[in-house]
Design a protein around this motif. Structure first.
Motif, mmCIF file in Angstrom:
data_model
loop_
_atom_site.group_PDB
_atom_site.id
_atom_site.type_symbol
_atom_site.label_atom_id
_atom_site.label_comp_id
_atom_site.label_asym_id
_atom_site.label_seq_id
_atom_site.Cartn_x
_atom_site.Cartn_y
_atom_site.Cartn_z
ATOM 1 N N MET A 176 0.829 -1.202 0.000
ATOM 2 C CA MET A 176 0.000 0.000 0.000
ATOM 3 C C MET A 176 0.872 1.265 0.000
ATOM 4 S SD MET A 176 -3.037 1.012 2.650
ATOM 5 C CE MET A 176 -1.937 1.331 4.040
ATOM 6 N N LEU A 177 1.918 1.281 0.832
ATOM 7 C CA LEU A 177 2.811 2.434 0.891
ATOM 8 C C LEU A 177 3.647 2.541 -0.370
ATOM 9 C CD1 LEU A 177 3.990 2.321 4.625
ATOM 10 C CD2 LEU A 177 2.006 3.458 3.624
ATOM 11 N N PHE A 178 4.098 1.406 -0.897
ATOM 12 C CA PHE A 178 4.804 1.422 -2.177
ATOM 13 C C PHE A 178 3.893 2.004 -3.258
ATOM 14 C CE2 PHE A 178 8.622 -1.649 -2.167
ATOM 15 C CZ PHE A 178 8.952 -1.294 -0.864
ATOM 16 N N GLY A 179 2.623 1.605 -3.220
ATOM 17 C CA GLY A 179 1.667 2.114 -4.191
ATOM 18 C C GLY A 179 1.535 3.620 -4.137
ATOM 19 N N ARG A 180 1.539 4.183 -2.919
ATOM 20 C CA ARG A 180 1.468 5.643 -2.784
ATOM 21 C C ARG A 180 2.717 6.304 -3.371
ATOM 22 N NH1 ARG A 180 -2.950 4.314 -1.755
ATOM 23 N NH2 ARG A 180 -4.362 5.175 -0.193
ATOM 24 N N MET A 181 3.878 5.719 -3.107
ATOM 25 C CA MET A 181 5.120 6.315 -3.619
ATOM 26 C C MET A 181 5.243 6.175 -5.131
ATOM 27 S SD MET A 181 7.780 5.378 -0.569
ATOM 28 C CE MET A 181 7.649 6.258 1.005
ATOM 29 N N LEU A 182 4.610 5.164 -5.693
ATOM 30 C CA LEU A 182 4.598 5.024 -7.144
ATOM 31 C C LEU A 182 3.747 6.100 -7.804
ATOM 32 C CD1 LEU A 182 4.340 1.135 -7.472
ATOM 33 C CD2 LEU A 182 6.249 2.558 -8.218
ATOM 34 N N THR A 183 2.854 6.737 -7.035
ATOM 35 C CA THR A 183 2.039 7.818 -7.597
ATOM 36 C C THR A 183 2.777 9.156 -7.603
ATOM 37 O OG1 THR A 183 1.013 8.594 -5.518
ATOM 38 C CG2 THR A 183 -0.017 6.701 -6.607
ATOM 39 N N ALA A 184 3.927 9.249 -6.925
ATOM 40 C CA ALA A 184 4.639 10.520 -6.802
ATOM 41 C C ALA A 184 5.129 11.003 -8.168
ATOM 42 C CB ALA A 184 5.816 10.379 -5.845
ATOM 43 N N ASN A 220 7.927 12.423 -8.834
ATOM 44 C CA ASN A 220 9.340 12.122 -9.036
ATOM 45 C C ASN A 220 9.884 11.450 -7.782
ATOM 46 O OD1 ASN A 220 9.876 14.291 -7.161
ATOM 47 N ND2 ASN A 220 9.759 15.737 -8.873
ATOM 48 N N GLU A 221 11.153 11.081 -7.821
ATOM 49 C CA GLU A 221 11.770 10.373 -6.698
ATOM 50 C C GLU A 221 11.812 11.231 -5.435
ATOM 51 O OE1 GLU A 221 15.583 8.840 -7.847
ATOM 52 O OE2 GLU A 221 14.824 8.114 -9.760
ATOM 53 N N ARG A 222 12.080 12.511 -5.593
ATOM 54 C CA ARG A 222 12.150 13.402 -4.435
ATOM 55 C C ARG A 222 10.804 13.511 -3.736
ATOM 56 N NH1 ARG A 222 14.275 19.726 -4.534
ATOM 57 N NH2 ARG A 222 14.091 20.070 -2.275
ATOM 58 N N ALA A 223 9.729 13.608 -4.512
ATOM 59 C CA ALA A 223 8.395 13.681 -3.914
ATOM 60 C C ALA A 223 8.058 12.403 -3.161
ATOM 61 C CB ALA A 223 7.360 13.953 -5.001
ATOM 62 N N ALA A 224 8.497 11.252 -3.678
ATOM 63 C CA ALA A 224 8.250 9.980 -2.989
ATOM 64 C C ALA A 224 8.975 9.937 -1.651
ATOM 65 C CB ALA A 224 8.704 8.823 -3.878
ATOM 66 N N ARG A 225 10.242 10.318 -1.650
ATOM 67 C CA ARG A 225 11.045 10.287 -0.421
ATOM 68 C C ARG A 225 10.525 11.288 0.603
ATOM 69 N NH1 ARG A 225 15.340 13.189 1.585
ATOM 70 N NH2 ARG A 225 16.895 12.043 2.815
ATOM 71 N N ASN A 226 10.324 12.525 0.185
ATOM 72 C CA ASN A 226 9.880 13.562 1.117
ATOM 73 C C ASN A 226 8.466 13.295 1.620
ATOM 74 O OD1 ASN A 226 12.313 14.812 0.740
ATOM 75 N ND2 ASN A 226 11.546 16.416 -0.607
ATOM 76 N N GLY A 227 7.616 12.767 0.749
ATOM 77 C CA GLY A 227 6.266 12.424 1.178
ATOM 78 C C GLY A 227 6.266 11.392 2.289
ATOM 79 N N GLY A 228 7.141 10.394 2.169
ATOM 80 C CA GLY A 228 7.241 9.372 3.213
ATOM 81 C C GLY A 228 7.733 9.935 4.529
ATOM 82 N N LEU A 229 8.725 10.816 4.488
ATOM 83 C CA LEU A 229 9.265 11.404 5.722
ATOM 84 C C LEU A 229 8.235 12.307 6.406
ATOM 85 C CD1 LEU A 229 12.899 12.256 4.540
ATOM 86 C CD2 LEU A 229 12.198 10.419 6.086
ATOM 87 N N VAL A 230 7.516 13.108 5.622
ATOM 88 C CA VAL A 230 6.467 13.961 6.204
ATOM 89 C C VAL A 230 5.357 13.095 6.804
ATOM 90 C CG1 VAL A 230 4.697 15.688 5.692
ATOM 91 C CG2 VAL A 230 6.982 15.920 4.708
ATOM 92 N N ALA A 231 5.021 12.008 6.120
ATOM 93 C CA ALA A 231 3.993 11.102 6.641
ATOM 94 C C ALA A 231 4.418 10.486 7.966
ATOM 95 C CB ALA A 231 3.708 10.001 5.617
ATOM 96 N N ALA A 232 5.706 10.158 8.126
ATOM 97 C CA ALA A 232 6.199 9.608 9.391
ATOM 98 C C ALA A 232 5.979 10.602 10.530
ATOM 99 C CB ALA A 232 7.680 9.254 9.273
#
Length: 450
Positions: free
Chosen positions: A231-239, A241-253
């Protein structure tokens, strides 16, 4: 009235999404255009479901501050995912997590992991259907089984229309309703006398009611399910770019940590409001029904409904995407919708009374974490440095999952740790260094060391 308005908005949104006729990229990965903020909000909304809300509040009512590890372990796991894997996830260009495994672990792992994921997420979906019924029944004044059918129909219909794009758009305002309802519940709990319990609480990492062995289980098993999660991988695949995927995960934490603190404070504040002997999962609803005004109780129940719904639709689209893309190998919108309907029906059947949803949920989680998390994390982390024997990684998944199943059947958590250890050892044993390139005569003469 409030519930009818809520459902009407969901169906209106579903109708709007269906009219736009989403293509495959939009349906599976939101067109890969999500900002870091949208990725973060959607992750938090999907992770803070009914079990986290009602379950963690009840655990805090029992054990105090250590209950925060219910979501804090997930926050730590999400940090690991964001720092070490997020860029690789987005760079893969895959539609689902199992699709990546052919590259990172070998072809057999894709099918094995897919079956485990769909089974686990089907159990989670069934638990969410059951939780939805407990909220819809009192709000609509209908019988629980009828409420379960209503909740399942609304959920499947909403998710069916727009897939991942529809889910992520509604996640934003659903999480807003949840936060507002939790804040109001805490303020009213303090007003009705819960402040004394909150002021007397001790800041502890663990205690007699929450021993270090339980903390270890939360960190490894619950936390592990966030490090490698379809599910989380799926969210990051929607980003976008790579930076949005990484930063989105850190903000979510960070967002998960703050939300966890709010829920734990609410659970502790209910100590003086809820009678001893109350079932932990009923602490919030008992406090609402006996102490709060009807308008506040309705709002907070809608907030909990939003939490359950946003987790359930994410679970459903994840399972349907994996089923169509990785098990049936037909990654189209029509096939995904057919899988979605079928999984919705199966989840509803599992959720009927007497099916043992909680035990099935825990069993699925143990099998998934012990069997899938370590091999996938190891394979992705070391990709490019070593290559893995495909059937060795498949054995790591099967053996670790089998020991996780043993833990679930026996109730002995040591089997879970054994499963994690087995999958780690087998994953490392399956690793092989890339062979050195053969030296040509010209390169040998150019090398002064020869």
């Amino acid at each position: 009235m409030f519930l009818l308005a809520y459902v009407a908005v969901l169906f209106l949104h579903a109708w709007f999404m269906a009219r736009r006729r989403p293509d495959k990229d939009t349906y599976f990965v939101n067109g890969r255009r999500s900002s870091a903020a949208l990725v973060a909000l959607s992750i938090v909304a999907s992770c803070v479901g009914g079990s986290a809300t009602m379950g963690m509040a009840g655990l805090a009512w029992q054990v105090g501050v250590p209950a925060i590890w219910w979501l804090m372990s997930g926050s730590l796991g999400l940090v690991l995912l964001s720092l070490f894997l997020a860029r690789k996830v987005r760079r893969s260009g895959a539609m689902t997590m199992p699709e990546m495994l052919t590259t990172f672990l070998g072809a057999p792992s894709r099918s094995l992991a897919s079956v485990i994921i769909v089974t686990a997420w089907l159990a989670i979906l069934a638990a969410q259907f059951s939780a939805l019924a407990t909220i819809i029944a009192p709000l609509a004044n209908i019988e629980k089984n009828t409420a379960m059918f209503v909740g399942a129909a609304v959920l499947v219909g909403h998710t069916l229309a727009g897939g991942q794009a529809s889910v992520m758009k509604t996640d934003i305002w659903q999480f807003g309703i949840l936060l507002l309802s939790l804040a109001i519940a805490l303020l009213l709990a303090l007003h009705f006398g819960g402040g004394q319990a909150l002021s007397a609480v001790r800041l502890e990492v663990f205690n007699a009611q929450f021993p270090i062995s339980k903390l270890r289980y939360f960190l490894l098993i619950l936390g592990g399910s966030y490090v490698v999660c379809p599910m989380l991988f799926g969210r990051m695949l929607t980003a976008r770019n790579e930076r949005a995927a990484r930063n989105g995960g850190l903000v979510a934490a960070a967002g998960l940590t703050l939300t966890a603190a709010l829920i734990v404070a609410l659970g502790i504040a209910c100590r003086d409001l809820v009678p001893a002997g109350t079932a932990p999962e009923q602490v919030l609803t008992t406090a609402l029904l006996t102490h709060l005004p009807s308008w506040a109780a309705t709002l907070i129940l809608l907030g909990i409904f939003s939490a359950i719904f946003s987790a359930a639709d994410s679970c459903l689209i994840t399972a349907a995407s994996v089923c169509s893309n990785d098990i049936l190998r037909k990654p189209g919108v029509k096939m995904c919708r057919l899988c979605l309907i079928l999984l919705g029906i199966m989840g509803l059947v599992l959720a009927l009374p007497g099916k043992g949803i909680l035990s099935l949920l825990l069993m699925a989680n143990d099998i998934y974490v012990c069997g899938v998390v370590i091999p996938v994390f190891t394979g992705m982390l070391l990709h490019g440095k070593v290559h893995f024997h495909p059937w060795g990684m498949a054995l790591a998944i099967v053996g670790g999952g089998g020991l996780g199943l043993t833990a679930a059947l026996t109730g002995v958590s040591d089997w879970s740790f054994a499963g994690l250890a087995f999958s780690l050892v087998m994953s490392l044993a399956a690793a092989r260094r890339f062979p050195r390139p053969a030296r040509t005569a010209a390169s040998a003469q150019a090398d002064p060391g020869i």
